[in-house]
Design a protein around this motif. Sequence first.
Motif, short mmCIF file in Angstrom:
data_model
loop_
_atom_site.label_atom_id
_atom_site.label_comp_id
_atom_site.label_asym_id
_atom_site.label_seq_id
_atom_site.Cartn_x
_atom_site.Cartn_y
_atom_site.Cartn_z
N CYS A 14 1.05 -1.27 0.04
CA CYS A 14 0.18 0.12 -0.14
C CYS A 14 0.77 1.27 -0.02
N HIS A 38 -10.98 2.57 -3.49
CA HIS A 38 -12.22 1.52 -2.86
C HIS A 38 -12.87 1.26 -4.06
N THR A 76 -9.61 -2.61 4.50
CA THR A 76 -8.68 -1.76 3.42
C THR A 76 -8.57 -0.20 3.87
#
Length: 115
Positions: free
Chosen positions: A45, A53, A62
Motif C-alpha cells: 500500500c 475503494h 482496506t
Amino acid sequence: VLLGGRKTLWTNIYINRIKSQLGNELSKRLHVINRVSSERFISICQLADVILHPFPFDGSRTSADAIIAGVPYVTLPTEYLRGRMGLVFLRTMNLPELVAKSKDDYIDICLKLYY
C-alpha cells in the motif's frame, strides 16, 4: 495492482469482469498479485499514490490499512453498510474531500490525487 482473493474461481471472475470493462490496452496495465500477509500488504500500500475503494463494497480493513500506510483512499459510499465503512473513517478524520458523490466525482478525486 489488485490483490487476489481467497478463492481462485472468484478472483478469476472478478478479474475477467474488470478486463471486460477496461479493454485490451488498459488491461495490460492491470496486475494481480497473490494474497500476502497483513504486514506485506501495508508495505505494498505504501507504494501507491492513492488507494481506490471498489464499490459497492469498500472494506473497513482496506480503509484501516490505507490509514496505517499513510496513503489516501477514495470511496464512493453506497446505500448499505458494506459500502459505507470508508465514509465513516474519512468523516471521523474530517476528510470529506476523499468521499465521492458520484462515479464521475470518484474519478475526478482520484485524478486530482494522482496528478
